[in-house]
Scaffold this motif. Structure first.
Motif, short mmCIF file in Angstrom:
data_model
loop_
_atom_site.label_atom_id
_atom_site.label_comp_id
_atom_site.label_asym_id
_atom_site.label_seq_id
_atom_site.Cartn_x
_atom_site.Cartn_y
_atom_site.Cartn_z
N MET A 1 0.84 -1.20 0.00
CA MET A 1 0.00 0.00 0.00
C MET A 1 0.88 1.26 0.00
SD MET A 1 -3.04 -1.24 -0.04
CE MET A 1 -4.06 0.18 0.37
N LEU A 2 0.26 2.38 -0.36
CA LEU A 2 0.95 3.65 -0.41
C LEU A 2 1.35 4.11 1.00
CD1 LEU A 2 1.62 5.89 -2.53
CD2 LEU A 2 -0.52 6.97 -1.86
N ARG A 3 2.66 4.33 1.21
CA ARG A 3 3.13 4.73 2.53
C ARG A 3 4.14 5.87 2.40
NH1 ARG A 3 -0.81 3.15 3.69
NH2 ARG A 3 -1.44 1.16 4.54
N MET B 1 -16.29 4.43 17.36
CA MET B 1 -14.90 4.72 17.01
C MET B 1 -14.14 3.45 16.65
SD MET B 1 -13.65 7.87 19.43
CE MET B 1 -14.51 7.47 20.94
N GLU B 2 -14.40 2.36 17.38
CA GLU B 2 -13.74 1.10 17.05
C GLU B 2 -14.20 0.61 15.68
OE1 GLU B 2 -13.00 -3.43 18.80
OE2 GLU B 2 -13.92 -1.89 20.08
N SER B 3 -15.49 0.74 15.41
CA SER B 3 -16.01 0.33 14.10
C SER B 3 -15.39 1.17 12.99
CB SER B 3 -17.54 0.49 14.09
OG SER B 3 -18.07 0.18 12.83
N ARG B 4 -15.28 2.47 13.21
CA ARG B 4 -14.67 3.34 12.20
C ARG B 4 -13.21 2.97 11.97
NH1 ARG B 4 -13.36 9.84 12.45
NH2 ARG B 4 -12.52 9.95 10.32
N ALA B 5 -12.49 2.68 13.04
CA ALA B 5 -11.09 2.29 12.91
C ALA B 5 -10.94 1.03 12.08
CB ALA B 5 -10.46 2.12 14.29
N LEU B 6 -11.80 0.05 12.30
CA LEU B 6 -11.76 -1.18 11.51
C LEU B 6 -12.07 -0.89 10.04
CD1 LEU B 6 -13.60 -3.55 14.01
CD2 LEU B 6 -11.15 -3.53 13.49
N GLN B 7 -13.01 0.01 9.81
CA GLN B 7 -13.34 0.40 8.43
C GLN B 7 -12.13 1.03 7.76
OE1 GLN B 7 -17.08 2.74 7.24
NE2 GLN B 7 -15.54 4.34 7.32
N LEU B 8 -11.44 1.94 8.45
CA LEU B 8 -10.26 2.58 7.88
C LEU B 8 -9.17 1.56 7.58
CD1 LEU B 8 -10.12 5.79 10.10
CD2 LEU B 8 -10.56 5.72 7.64
N ALA B 9 -9.01 0.59 8.49
CA ALA B 9 -8.00 -0.44 8.26
C ALA B 9 -8.31 -1.24 7.01
CB ALA B 9 -7.92 -1.36 9.48
N MET B 10 -9.58 -1.58 6.83
CA MET B 10 -9.97 -2.36 5.65
C MET B 10 -9.78 -1.55 4.38
SD MET B 10 -13.56 -4.38 4.99
CE MET B 10 -13.74 -5.48 3.58
N MET B 11 -9.96 -0.23 4.46
CA MET B 11 -9.79 0.64 3.30
C MET B 11 -8.32 0.93 3.01
SD MET B 11 -12.83 3.30 4.36
CE MET B 11 -12.61 4.46 3.01
N GLY B 12 -7.44 0.53 3.91
CA GLY B 12 -6.02 0.81 3.73
C GLY B 12 -5.61 2.20 4.16
N MET B 13 -6.49 2.90 4.87
CA MET B 13 -6.22 4.28 5.31
C MET B 13 -5.58 4.21 6.69
SD MET B 13 -7.77 6.15 2.83
CE MET B 13 -8.48 7.63 3.49
N LYS B 14 -4.26 4.15 6.74
CA LYS B 14 -3.57 3.85 7.99
C LYS B 14 -2.97 5.08 8.68
CE LYS B 14 -4.31 -0.58 7.57
NZ LYS B 14 -3.22 -1.53 7.30
N ASN B 15 -2.84 6.22 7.97
CA ASN B 15 -2.33 7.43 8.61
C ASN B 15 -3.48 8.15 9.32
OD1 ASN B 15 0.21 7.02 7.33
ND2 ASN B 15 -0.55 8.07 5.50
N ILE B 16 -3.40 8.26 10.64
CA ILE B 16 -4.48 8.86 11.41
C ILE B 16 -3.93 9.93 12.36
CG2 ILE B 16 -6.26 8.43 13.16
CD1 ILE B 16 -6.70 5.71 11.98
N ALA C 1 -3.88 -10.57 12.29
CA ALA C 1 -4.78 -11.17 11.30
C ALA C 1 -4.14 -11.25 9.91
CB ALA C 1 -6.07 -10.36 11.22
N GLY C 2 -2.90 -10.76 9.78
CA GLY C 2 -2.20 -10.90 8.52
C GLY C 2 -1.97 -9.62 7.74
N ASP C 3 -2.44 -8.49 8.24
CA ASP C 3 -2.18 -7.21 7.57
C ASP C 3 -0.81 -6.71 8.00
OD1 ASP C 3 -2.07 -4.56 6.69
OD2 ASP C 3 -4.21 -4.22 7.05
N PRO C 4 0.13 -6.50 7.08
CA PRO C 4 1.48 -6.11 7.48
C PRO C 4 1.61 -4.67 7.93
CG PRO C 4 1.32 -6.17 5.10
CD PRO C 4 0.01 -6.69 5.62
N ASP C 5 0.59 -3.84 7.67
CA ASP C 5 0.68 -2.40 7.95
C ASP C 5 -0.23 -2.00 9.10
OD1 ASP C 5 2.49 -1.71 5.88
OD2 ASP C 5 0.86 -1.86 4.43
N PRO C 6 0.33 -1.71 10.27
CA PRO C 6 -0.49 -1.18 11.36
C PRO C 6 -0.83 0.29 11.10
CG PRO C 6 1.81 -1.21 12.02
CD PRO C 6 1.74 -1.84 10.65
#
Length: 299
Positions: free
Chosen positions: A1-3, A93-108, A149-154
């Motif tokens: 993903m874009l980082r 907020m937890e639900s939104r965070a999970l949504q962002l993770a699934m979308m690949g939007m990791k900069n918060i 769960a296997g996503d390499p990008d926190p």
């Protein structure tokens, strides 16, 4: 993903530029086209590491930073999503965070958020179930889960701090909270708006004394008479415009061409000051019409 942003801000040899964009109260139309156009031009220019998208600024409803951020992300421009605690409880907020993770939007950028403004039918009810420190903890724990769960990008999470307070006690309360945010997992810092070089220096000195080794972006804002008056009145929490600065800005803008030129020069000078003080970069705001103004500041 874009980082791009994470790589740039962690490089001590770079002076990073990020650009804050403010979505309007439309799902499509002129305001959306303008934000997308600025982001597209920022990507083409190549000097901006990421655009940040505000989250209902001033507590007033606007287009979600998640959805317009995802559209900007598709352009190839990296995105920082503002995430406040004002509008939803911890479940939301937890639900939104999970949504962002699934979308690949990791900069918060994790923020407590301004008090609620006016929405449908009147004043909104603020939630503040968590604050910015607890939000950092939540995002850090979710990062552990998504990596397991296997996503390499926190998540790459940042926090805000304001050295521009009226009293020493208020300032040190900010610095103490910054220490808590660092302990909770914050990985970068963006300052509040201000125009006092000594306070920008004080923040760097306090962080060095406290052993907080996070990269810091200093906020730079294109100051117009209207915005200067709003900040002077205290309507932007934490942002300070003194009587003398307000009078100077109003004098400069008696001729609009000169006023805009001097506003651009002030922003550029503040960016140069931040670089000289050892800031990792500048976080530029107040550009709402076209990227051309950003280009002139960076030039």
């Amino acid at each position: 993903m874009l980082r791009v942003f994470q790589n740039d801000i962690l490089d001590p040899e770079r002076f990073v530029v990020t650009l804050e964009l403010v979505p309007g109260r439309e799902a499509r139309g002129h305001s959306v086209d303008t934000v997308m156009g600025i982001a597209r031009d920022a990507f083409s220019d190549g000097r901006v590491s990421a655009v940040s998208i505000t989250d209902n600024p001033g507590g007033n409803p606007s287009l979600s930073p998640d959805v317009i951020g995802a559209e900007i992300f598709k352009l190839g421009m990296d995105v920082i999503v503002h995430f406040t605690c004002r509008d939803t409880n911890r479940v939301g907020m937890e639900s939104r965070a999970l949504q962002l993770a699934m979308m690949g939007m990791k900069n918060i950028l994790a923020l407590t958020g301004d008090y609620s403004g006016k929405g449908f039918g009147g004043q909104g009810s603020p939630v503040f179930d968590l604050d910015s420190v607890q939000l950092q903890i939540l995002l850090d724990l979710i990062s552990e889960r998504i990596v397991a769960a296997g996503d390499p990008d926190p998540f790459f999470t940042g926090c805000a701090v304001s050295p521009f307070k009226s009293t020493e006690a208020e300032s040190f309360a900010q610095y103490a909270k910054l220490c808590r945010k660092r302990a909770a997992g914050a990985q970068y810092v963006i300052t509040q708006l201000g125009y006092d070089g000594r306070k920008f220096l004080e923040l760097m000195q306090v962080m060095a004394h406290a052993g907080i080794d996070l990269p810091v972006l200093g906020s730079v804002y294109l100051l117009t008479p209207k915005v200067a008056a709003i900040m002077h009145q205290g309507r932007v929490p934490g942002a300070v415009v003194t009587n003398a600065l307000l009078a100077q800005v109003r004098q400069e803008w008696t001729n609009k061409v000169d006023g805009r030129r001097l506003a651009i020069e002030r922003a550029a000078q503040l960016g140069a000051l931040l670089k000289g003080l050892g800031y990792r970069g500048m976080h530029l705001g107040g550009v709402h019409k076209s990227f051309a103004t950003v280009g002139r500041i960076l030039d």
